[in-house]
Motif scaffolding. Structure first.
Motif, PDB file in Angstrom:
ATOM      1  N   UNK A  25      26.164   3.991 -50.789  1.00  0.00           N
ATOM      2  CA  UNK A  25      26.279   5.253 -50.453  1.00  0.00           C
ATOM      3  C   UNK A  25      25.147   6.207 -51.455  1.00  0.00           C
ATOM      4  N   UNK A  69      21.707   7.160 -50.111  1.00  0.00           N
ATOM      5  CA  UNK A  69      21.720   7.487 -48.548  1.00  0.00           C
ATOM      6  C   UNK A  69      21.194   8.850 -48.469  1.00  0.00           C
ATOM      7  N   UNK A 114      20.155   5.647 -30.812  1.00  0.00           N
ATOM      8  CA  UNK A 114      21.631   5.875 -30.810  1.00  0.00           C
ATOM      9  C   UNK A 114      22.061   7.205 -31.231  1.00  0.00           C
ATOM     10  N   UNK A 134      22.289  18.441 -35.434  1.00  0.00           N
ATOM     11  CA  UNK A 134      23.360  17.779 -35.811  1.00  0.00           C
ATOM     12  C   UNK A 134      22.901  16.693 -37.104  1.00  0.00           C
ATOM     13  N   UNK A 148      30.234  17.920 -37.939  1.00  0.00           N
ATOM     14  CA  UNK A 148      30.903  16.758 -37.306  1.00  0.00           C
ATOM     15  C   UNK A 148      32.277  17.141 -36.461  1.00  0.00           C
ATOM     16  N   UNK A 194      32.281   5.967 -30.046  1.00  0.00           N
ATOM     17  CA  UNK A 194      30.871   6.375 -30.821  1.00  0.00           C
ATOM     18  C   UNK A 194      30.712   4.727 -31.672  1.00  0.00           C
ATOM     19  N   UNK A 210      29.039   2.688 -29.157  1.00  0.00           N
ATOM     20  CA  UNK A 210      27.658   3.377 -28.587  1.00  0.00           C
ATOM     21  C   UNK A 210      26.693   3.310 -29.850  1.00  0.00           C
ATOM     22  N   UNK A 211      27.117   3.028 -30.893  1.00  0.00           N
ATOM     23  CA  UNK A 211      26.461   2.763 -32.002  1.00  0.00           C
ATOM     24  C   UNK A 211      25.957   4.232 -32.723  1.00  0.00           C
ATOM     25  N   UNK A 212      26.513   5.197 -32.186  1.00  0.00           N
ATOM     26  CA  UNK A 212      26.181   6.717 -32.892  1.00  0.00           C
ATOM     27  C   UNK A 212      26.965   6.755 -34.008  1.00  0.00           C
ATOM     28  N   UNK A 213      28.025   6.043 -34.161  1.00  0.00           N
ATOM     29  CA  UNK A 213      28.706   6.306 -35.454  1.00  0.00           C
ATOM     30  C   UNK A 213      28.129   5.670 -36.640  1.00  0.00           C
ATOM     31  N   UNK A 214      27.025   4.753 -36.478  1.00  0.00           N
ATOM     32  CA  UNK A 214      26.168   4.401 -37.380  1.00  0.00           C
ATOM     33  C   UNK A 214      25.483   5.750 -38.087  1.00  0.00           C
ATOM     34  N   UNK A 215      25.219   6.762 -37.217  1.00  0.00           N
ATOM     35  CA  UNK A 215      24.338   7.858 -37.840  1.00  0.00           C
ATOM     36  C   UNK A 215      25.367   8.634 -38.854  1.00  0.00           C
ATOM     37  N   UNK A 216      26.612   8.393 -38.613  1.00  0.00           N
ATOM     38  CA  UNK A 216      27.797   9.208 -39.409  1.00  0.00           C
ATOM     39  C   UNK A 216      27.708   8.492 -40.673  1.00  0.00           C
ATOM     40  N   UNK A 217      27.846   6.957 -40.565  1.00  0.00           N
ATOM     41  CA  UNK A 217      28.141   6.028 -41.718  1.00  0.00           C
ATOM     42  C   UNK A 217      26.783   6.040 -42.460  1.00  0.00           C
ATOM     43  N   UNK A 218      25.762   6.567 -41.949  1.00  0.00           N
ATOM     44  CA  UNK A 218      24.445   6.668 -43.012  1.00  0.00           C
ATOM     45  C   UNK A 218      24.180   8.038 -43.579  1.00  0.00           C
ATOM     46  N   UNK A 219      25.091   8.792 -43.176  1.00  0.00           N
ATOM     47  CA  UNK A 219      25.065  10.247 -43.784  1.00  0.00           C
ATOM     48  C   UNK A 219      25.424  10.157 -45.322  1.00  0.00           C
ATOM     49  N   UNK A 220      24.993  10.770 -46.196  1.00  0.00           N
ATOM     50  CA  UNK A 220      25.319  10.911 -47.705  1.00  0.00           C
ATOM     51  C   UNK A 220      26.638  11.506 -47.697  1.00  0.00           C
TER      52      UNK A 220
END
Lengths: 335, 245
Positions: free
Chosen positions: A84, A87, A98, A111, B10, B77, B80-90
């Motif tokens: 992290x 990131x 996605x 968003x 979120x 999510x 559908x891989x949109x959860x990856x966006x959240x995992x990539x958030x700092x």
């Protein structure tokens, strides 16, 4: 593993530095001891066939996968233990679009900006700016689910750069989209590069890598087999002379006859109605064409081929580039 | 500040995309009403029985309100891989998952107070310890949400999450003291009852509404809080082990 590299960039701190990176899934080795460095503002290509380990490498670099071994530094920050940590400095465009299907293009961008802590007005302004840049203004208030594949790809890239990251990971950005959108995306990548963004680009399109990248790493079966600048990579084949000769009917088994009569030529048969000849010396077309016509063949065309990265790729990896492209375009595939 | 902007957005996105959709609002209203009516008819008694039914109806409303949508907001999510966006958030994984679950917690709390709103007009609720009720509902909502989260991050498919949820939810309704007091359950089932978070939530509500709790409120609160911590930690561990593997 030692990777041959003729040009190193020691003058600046690497934006991305990877040492001995490895990842396995059960018995399958996805990435085997990869070592490379990407300089600041460099456009670094990661080129390989389907399943070579490109996406796994990106996932490890961005914190979506845990390496089994090795060290990762992003902008000097050690991300091996804490993915992290860096990131906030990176943007990621995954190999699949996605974004959220239930949100509009504008809402999706806003968003994604909020995930990076952008406040309301700046993120709305930036979202509008990117929608205009990607010609998506008219579709701004349409739901992402209703976008075409090219539009989805463009919006996904816009989402990846919404927070103006200094380092951008692009995973197969132009795969499976129309020619016009692909061209627009390539232009955008070139613009980002010109503006100083460090870009890590994975692709299986050799021409794309050749056109855009400063340096390229070839990855095959999880191993980085070669890294160099595009001019250095092409240099060995540039010194070779290549011609493609097309006939009116299939000409199988010609290779041995040609090399028998012209020992300095190498001959291959890439397609049914054509042969490809190579030589370290300039090829004399007249005697060759006469020889072929004496064999009863009707020569339709003889043209000189420009040396390309595809030749280098084939020479280094032993893989058929055209086959690699076809494989990747099969629906449902992912590397 | 960065992480709070991410947290809020979120939560806002999930509320708009999932919880405030008409089908979910109607589910949130109809489900508690249906449960209230069912319990009331089954009891065969008058309006004076409402305070006795209220704890169970509230607890079930929270349980279903919180757990039902997590399979969508998290598992779907992820698929559908949109959860990856959240995992990539700092932002930290802890903060991210709190943002993803706060919507469910709020939805569960609102669900719990639908039957209370009806009961206020038809029953005498003057003796209710409202402070304890509100705290108990909040803790039940958090523990149920984290139970739903644990289920959602333990599976790969949405249908698996729903099946697994039901596998836990329905036995829990029968074992937590809603239909039968725990002491009237077979002896061999009673330890199982005490291993369920809802048992302590229901006991707290019985104590606050009817002065009929079996265990000290401090014990109920303590055990519920422990369940929250354990389930959240187990969920984060699962995400790190399975989704960032």
């Amino acid at each position: 593993m030692t990777v041959p590299e003729t040009e190193t960039r020691e003058e600046s701190r690497p934006a991305i530095a990877v040492e001995g990176l490895a990842k396995s899934f059960g018995d399958v080795t996805a990435v085997a001891s990869a070592t490379f460095a990407v300089s600041e503002s460099e456009l670094f290509g990661f080129l390989g066939p389907n399943g070579a380990g490109k996406t796994t490498t990106i996932n490890m670099l961005t914190g979506l996968a845990r390496p089994d071994a090795g060290r990762i530094r992003i902008a000097g920050i050690d991300c091996s233990r804490n993915p992290k940590a860096a990131q906030h400095l990176v943007g990621v465009v995954p190999d699949e679009s996605n974004l959220y299907p239930e949100l509009t293009g504008f809402e999706n961008l806003c968003f994604c900006a909020s995930l990076h802590g952008m406040r309301k007005e700046p993120r709305r302004t930036r979202a509008r700016e990117l929608l205009a840049m990607f010609d998506l203004e008219e579709a701004a208030n349409r739901k992402f689910a209703g976008y075409s594949k090219g539009m989805k790809r463009k919006l996904t890239i816009a989402a990846g750069i919404i927070h103006c990251p200094p380092i951008l990971f692009l995973d197969e950005p132009t795969t499976g989209i129309d020619v016009a959108s692909a061209r627009q995306i390539r232009q955008l990548i070139a613009d980002l590069h010109r503006n100083g963004t460090t870009i890590f680009l994975t692709t299986h399109y050799i021409e794309e890598a050749e056109r855009l990248c400063d340096r390229i790493a070839f990855i095959v079966s999880g191993r980085v087999v070669h890294i160099d600048t595009v001019p250095n990579l092409i240099q060995p084949v540039r010194e070779r002379h290549t011609m493609q000769i097309a006939f009116s009917k299939p000409a199988a088994g010609l290779g041995e006859k040609i090399t028998g009569a012209f020992p300095d030529l190498d001959c291959s048969e890439p397609a049914g109605n054509a042969i490809r000849v190579e030589s370290a010396e300039p090829i004399r077309v007249g005697p060759l064409v006469r020889f072929l016509e004496d064999l009863g063949l009707e020569v339709m065309e003889a043209r000189r081929l420009r040396p390309s990265l595809e030749d280098v790729f084939i020479r280094i990896t032993g893989l058929d580039a055209a086959l690699m492209r076809k494989e990747k375009e099969k629906p449902g595939d992912a590397s | 500040m960065t992480r709070w902007i991410a947290f809020w957005n979120i939560l806002l996105k999930d509320m708009r995309s999932y919880y405030l959709k008409p089908p979910n609002i109607s589910w949130g209203l109809i489900f508690p009403l249906a449960w209230t009516a069912m319990f009331f008819i089954r009891s065969g008694s008058g309006l004076e029985s409402i305070p006795m039914l209220l704890p169970g109806v509230m607890a079930v409303s929270v349980l279903f309100g919180t757990t039902s949508l997590l399979a969508v907001t998290v598992t779907f999510e992820k698929k559908g891989r949109s959860f990856e966006r959240l995992l990539l958030a700092p932002i930290s994984l802890e903060m991210l998952m709190l943002a993803k679950t706060t919507g469910a917690i709020l939805f569960g709390v609102i669900n719990a107070f639908v039957p209370v709103l009806i009961a206020v007009f038809v029953a005498d609720l003057r003796g209710v310890a409202w402070g304890t009720v509100v705290s108990a509902v909040a803790l039940i909502a958090v523990s149920s949400t984290f139970l739903g989260l644990f289920v959602a991050v333990s599976v790969s498919e949405v249908f698996e999450a729903q099946t697994f949820s039901n596998f836990i939810r329905f036995p829990m309704i029968f074992l937590c003291g809603l239909f039968f007091p725990v002491e009237r359950l077979p002896v061999w089932l009673q330890p199982l009852s005490h291993a369920l978070p809802l048992t302590y939530g229901v006991d707290l509500l019985h104590g606050a509404i009817r002065r009929a709790g079996r265990m000290p409120p401090a014990l109920d609160f303590g055990v519920l809080a422990a369940f929250c911590v354990i389930l959240f930690a187990a969920s984060l561990r699962n995400i790190r082990r399975r989704w960032i593997a």
